[in-house]
Write a protein that holds these residues in place. Structure first.
Motif, PDB file in Angstrom:
ATOM      1  N   PRO A   1       0.806  -1.229   0.000  1.00  0.00           N
ATOM      2  CA  PRO A   1       0.000   0.000   0.000  1.00  0.00           C
ATOM      3  C   PRO A   1       0.835   1.273   0.000  1.00  0.00           C
ATOM      4  O   PRO A   1       0.452   2.279  -0.618  1.00  0.00           O
TER       5      PRO A   1
ATOM      6  N   VAL B   1      -5.709  -3.230  -3.875  1.00  0.00           N
ATOM      7  CA  VAL B   1      -4.917  -2.197  -3.216  1.00  0.00           C
ATOM      8  C   VAL B   1      -4.820  -0.951  -4.095  1.00  0.00           C
ATOM      9  O   VAL B   1      -4.920   0.186  -3.614  1.00  0.00           O
TER      10      VAL B   1
ATOM     11  N   THR C   1      -6.393   2.591  -2.973  1.00  0.00           N
ATOM     12  CA  THR C   1      -5.482   3.735  -2.883  1.00  0.00           C
ATOM     13  C   THR C   1      -5.998   4.901  -3.713  1.00  0.00           C
ATOM     14  O   THR C   1      -5.961   6.058  -3.278  1.00  0.00           O
TER      15      THR C   1
END
Length: 777
Positions: A480, A513, A517
Motif C-alpha cells: 500500500p 490495493v 489507494t
C-alpha cells in the motif's frame, strides 16, 4: 555388511576406478581447453563479422564433445604402442567388452547430440529484443531495408537516422517497392554506434525480414560541402551495386539523400522513372524537419514530444498526410481518442499509396469502435505485405482494446503483438503490450527480459513507473505504501496499472490495493474516485467478498454526494450477477423508479432499472421503460438534426444517439426473455455488439454490453451451442473493459460447463483452476 555399507563400498570402488582410468584428469584438461576455445571464439568471431549464432554453434560442439571424451577415457588407455583397451577389461569376454563399449559410445553419442540439438531448438525459438531470430520471411524482390547512415562527427549525430527515415518513407510508392526500417531491428548498441553494424550483420537483418536489398550510406563533409553517399546491396547475390553520391550545402542534406537514393533505383526498378523527391521537394523544409523530429521521438516512445512535432509539421503543411497518420498514432498512445480520430480522418483527405490508404481506413474504423471493419482493412494490408509491422500492431490493438467476437481474443492480440515485435524488434509499442500481457498473466519469466529492455530504453517516465509498479506488485505482492507514493505522483498511471492487473481476475490482490489507494488518495478528483469505485466494487465481488463490496458501496452512497446517484447501479448489477441480496438491489431500484416517474430519467439508470425489472419478470414495467427509451431516441435524433442544420459539430449528439440505440436493443432483448420468448431474445442479442470507441469501452459500465454478452452466452449454452457459447463468453478475458470483472466469475462457470459438454478436459481444468483461484490471498 549392511546394504548401506555395501553401497558406500561400491561407490568408493567406482571412484577409485575413475581415478585409475584417468577420467578425472581427462575431464579437467578438456574443460580447460574448452573454456579457452569458447573465450577465443566469442571474442574473435564478432570482430570477423560472423553472425551472432556462430559462437553458440562452437559452444554446442564443445559441449557435445565432453561426454564423448569421458567415455573414451574410460574405455581406452594411452600406451607407447598407441590406444589399447584398458587392462581391466582384457580378461572380460570379447563380446561383453564390445557390448559394453557399444552401450557407452551410444550413450555418449545421444548425450552429445542432445546438447547441440537443444541449443538449436533454443536458437530457433528464442527471439530477444534487437535480435530478429532465425525464423526468416520469404525473400521478396521488392523489399528494401534502409539503415541509418553513418554521419561525420562534424554533423548532427541523428542526421543519419533522419536521412534513412526520409528515404524509407519515399521508397514506399516508388514503383512496387516496399521499404523496411532497419533501425527497428538493430540492437541498442548498434543504434548508439552505427559503426558496430557490420556488412554481415546488415545482410543478416535484411534476409531475416524478407528484404532482397539493403540500403546503407554515409554523410561526410568535404571541402565545406556535404556529400551523401548511398550504397545498395543485393543480399541474396551478395553483390554491391556502384555507390551513388550527391553533394551540396548542409541545408539541402535531405534533398541530397533523396537524390543519391534515386540514382540507385534503376538497379532494382529497370523501368522505374520515379524520383524519390517527388512530393517531398514541395513540402516546406520546416514541415519536413518537424516530421523527422517527430519520428525520432516516436521511435523512443516519447509520444507527447512526438505529437507536438507532428502538430508542427501539419501546421506548416496541411496536406502532409503521413504526418497526420503518425499524429493519429501518437494521439492514441497519449490516450487522446478524439485527437487521434481527427488526425486519422485528416489523413483520408489526402492521396496515399493503396496499402497506406487501407491502413488509415482501418485506423479510422478502430477509433470509432468498428472492430470488424477495422480488421478487414488491416487484413488487406497484411495480404498485400505480410511483413508490415504496423499492420500486425494494429490488429493486436483491435483485439486488445475493442471487442470483436472471437475465441480467445486476448491470445490473438498477444500473437499479433509478437509478430509485430518479431518483424520490428526495435518497436516500443509491441514490446510494451507484451510486457503488460506477461505481467497481467503473472509470467515473470517472460516479463523480466522485456522489462530489462524497457529499462534500457529512454522511455517516458510515467510509462516506466507504471510497469515498474505492476512488476513489483506481481513479484512481491501489493504494498500500500508503494501504491500511495505512485498515486501522489500520477493517479492516472495507478488506475491503468490496477485495471491491467485486474483483467481476467489474474491479480486481484494488486488491483484491490490499487483501486482502494486511488479512491482514498484522490478526494478532490471525482473522475479518479468514480473509476476506483467501479474497480474496487467489481474486484471485491470477483473475490467472493459480497459483504465487503456491499458495505463499501453503501459507504460511498452515504458519504460521497458526487457519486451516490450513480453508484446505486452497481448494487443492482451485483444482484444480477452475484449473490448481493435482492433487498439491497430493490432499494436502489426504487430511487430510479422515482426518477423515471418524475419524467427526468438518466439513460444509464433507466437501462439498469430495466435489467432488474426484466430479471424479476415485471414485463409491464420493462415495456414502459422500453417506450421511454424510444422517446429519448426521438428527442436525440431531433437534436442531432438541428445541430447539423446549423452547421455545428454533431459528434457528441451522434454518440448519444448511438448509445441510446444500444440501450434500446438491450432492453428489447431482455423484455423478450422476460416474456418467455427466448428465440426473439437470442436473435436480438446475437445482433448486439459493442461499437463504442476504445476509451469508452475501457471505463464505461454499459458500453461493453457485459450483461448482454453473458445472457447471450447463457442462451447459447441452453440450446446446446457450446462452441458459440465459448466464443461469446471468451470476451470476458479481454483486458480492455474494467466492467467485465463483474461478469467474469459467472462467465467462467458458464465456460466450464460448455467445455465439459464438449469433452475439452484440458480447457475445463483451466476454468476450474481459475474459478478456484478467484478468492485469492
Amino acid at each position: 555388511m549392511s546394504p548401506s555399507g555395501r553401497r558406500i563400498e561400491r561407490l568408493l570402488a567406482l571412484f577409485g576406478e575413475l581415478k585409475r582410468r584417468r577420467v578425472f584428469r581427462v575431464a579437467g584438461v578438456y574443460l580447460v581447453a574448452a573454456w579457452g576455445t569458447v573465450e577465443v571464439t566469442t571474442t574473435v568471431l564478432p570482430l570477423m563479422g560472423a553472425p551472432e549464432w556462430a559462437a553458440r554453434v562452437v559452444f554446442a560442439i564443445v559441449a557435445a564433445g565432453f561426454p564423448v571424451a569421458l567415455v573414451l577415457a574410460w574405455v581406452f588407455d594411452i600406451t607407447p604402442a598407441g590406444l589399447r583397451i584398458d587392462a581391466a577389461d582384457a580378461g572380460v569376454p570379447a563380446r561383453h567388452v564390445r557390448m559394453s563399449q557399444a552401450v557407452l559410445l551410444t550413450a555418449a553419442a545421444v548425450v552429445g547430440l542432445a546438447v547441440p540439438l537443444f541449443l538449436l531448438v533454443q536458437m530457433r525459438s528464442q527471439t530477444s529484443p534487437g535480435d530478429p531470430g532465425t525464423a526468416e520471411i520469404a525473400i521478396a524482390d521488392n523489399r528494401v531495408m534502409v539503415f541509418p547512415f553513418r554521419t561525420s562527427s562534424a554533423l548532427e549525430p541523428l542526421l543519419g537516422e533522419d536521412i534513412s527515415t526520409l528515404i524509407a518513407h519515399a521508397l514506399d510508392g516508388a514503383g512496387d517497392l516496399r521499404s523496411f526500417d532497419g533501425w527497428s531491428v538493430m540492437t541498442p548498441e548498434e543504434r548508439t554506434d552505427i559503426r558496430l553494424l557490420t556488412d554481415a550483420r546488415v545482410r543478416e537483418l535484411a534476409r531475416s525480414r524478407g528484404c532482397r536489398y539493403a540500403l546503407t550510406g554515409q554523410i561526410v563533409v568535404l571541402s565545406g560541402e556535404v556529400e551523401v553517399v548511398v550504397q545498395l546491396e543485393d543480399v541474396m547475390a551478395r553483390s554491391i551495386f556502384p555507390s551513388r553520391a550527391s553533394r551540396g550545402n548542409e541545408a539541402e542534406v535531405w534533398q541530397l539523400g533523396l537524390n543519391a537514393a534515386t540514382q540507385v533505383l534503376p538497379e532494382i526498378l529497370p523501368a522505374g522513372s520515379t524520383h524519390l523527391g517527388t512530393g517531398w521537394d514541395r513540402r516546406p523544409p520546416a514541415a519536413v524537419a518537424s516530421f523527422l523530429r517527430g519520428e525520432q521521438h516516436f521511435r523512443r516512445a516519447r509520444f507527447e514530444d512526438a505529437l507536438r512535432s507532428y502538430d508542427q509539421a501539419i501546421a506548416a503543411d496541411s496536406t502532409f498526410a503521413l504526418a497526420a497518420l503518425r499524429a493519429a498514432q501518437g494521439a492514441a498512445w497519449t490516450v487522446d481518442p478524439e485527437r487521434a480520430s481527427h488526425y486519422a480522418r485528416l489523413t483520408l483527405r489526402q492521396p496515399m499509396p493503396p496499402r497506406f490508404a487501407e491502413l488509415v481506413r482501418g485506423f479510422v474504423a478502430y477509433h470509432v469502435g468498428q472492430a470488424a471493419v477495422a480488421l478487414q482493412h488491416f487484413e488487406r494490408v497484411i495480404a498485400d505485405d505480410p511483413a508490415m509491422p504496423i499492420a500486425w500492431m494494429q490488429i493486436g490493438e483491435v483485439y486488445r482494446h475493442l471487442l470483436p467476437r472471437a475465441r480467445r481474443p486476448d491470445s490473438v492480440a498477444v500473437a499479433a503483438f509478437r509478430e509485430a515485435a518479431r518483424l520490428a524488434p526495435g518497436g516500443f509499442e509491441s514490446y510494451f503490450h507484451l510486457l503488460e500481457a506477461a505481467l497481467h498473466a503473472g509470467d515473470l519469466a517472460a516479463a523480466e527480459p522485456l522489462l530489462a529492455r524497457f529499462r534500457a530504453d529512454d522511455i517516458d517516465e510515467p510509462l516506466r513507473r507504471r510497469v515498474e509498479l505492476m512488476h513489483d506488485c506481481v513479484r512481491d505482492g501489493p504494498d500500500p505504501v508503494r501504491w500511495n507514493t505512485e498515486a501522489r505522483a500520477d493517479a492516472s498511471q495507478v488506475f491503468l496499472a490496477a485495471k491491467t492487473l485486474a483483467a481476467a481476475a489474474m491479480n486481484l490482490g494488486c488491483a484491490e490495493v490499487g483501486y482502494r489507494t486511488l479512491y482514498d488518495g484522490t478526494p478532490d478528483d471525482v473522475s479518479n474516485r468514480w473509476s476506483a469505485v467501479k474497480g474496487l466494487h467489481a474486484t471485491l465481488l470477483a473475490r467472493g467478498r459480497t459483504t465487503d463490496a456491499t458495505a463499501f458501496l453503501d459507504d460511498v452512497i452515504r458519504t460521497d454526494t458526487d457519486l451516490a446517484w450513480a453508484a446505486r447501479r452497481f448494487h443492482i448489477i451485483g444482484a444480477l450477477v452475484s449473490d448481493v441480496p435482492a433487498a439491497v438491489a430493490e432499494d436502489a431500484a426504487r430511487v430510479y423508479r422515482d426518477e423515471v416517474a418524475a419524467g427526468t430519467p438518466n439513460a444509464n439508470n433507466l437501462w439498469t432499472l430495466a435489467m432488474w425489472e426484466a430479471r424479476n419478470g415485471r414485463v409491464d414495467a420493462v415495456r414502459l421503460l422500453a417506450e421511454a427509451v424510444q422517446r429519448m431516441i426521438a428527442s436525440a435524433t431531433l437534436e442531432r438534426d438541428a445541430l447539423a442544420a446549423r452547421g455545428e459539430d454533431v459528434e457528441g449528439a451522434g454518440q448519444t444517439l448511438r448509445r441510446l440505440r444500444l440501450i434500446d436493443a438491450s432492453v428489447r432483448g431482455h423484455l423478450a426473455l422476460a416474456r418467455g420468448d427466448s428465440t426473439a431474445a437470442l436473435e436480438i442479442l446475437e445482433g448486439l455488439v459493442p461499437d463504442a470507441p476504445a476509451e469508452l469501452l475501457s471505463w464505461h459500465f454499459f458500453e461493453p454490453l457485459g450483461l448482454d454478452q453473458l445472457t447471450l452466452a447463457t442462451l447459447l449454452l441452453r440450446q446446446g451451442r457450446y462452441e458459440d457459447a465459448l466464443t461469446v463468453a471468451d470476451v470476458f478475458d479481454s483486458p480492455a473493459p474494467m466492467a467485465y470483472l463483474w461478469y467474469l466469475p459467472a462467465s467462467l462457470r458458464l465456460r466450464l460447463e460448455a467445455a465439459e459438454a464438449l469433452g475439452l478436459e484440458a480447457l475445463a481444468r483451466d476454468y476450474r483452476m481459475r474459478i478456484d483461484n478467484l478468492p485469492g490471498p
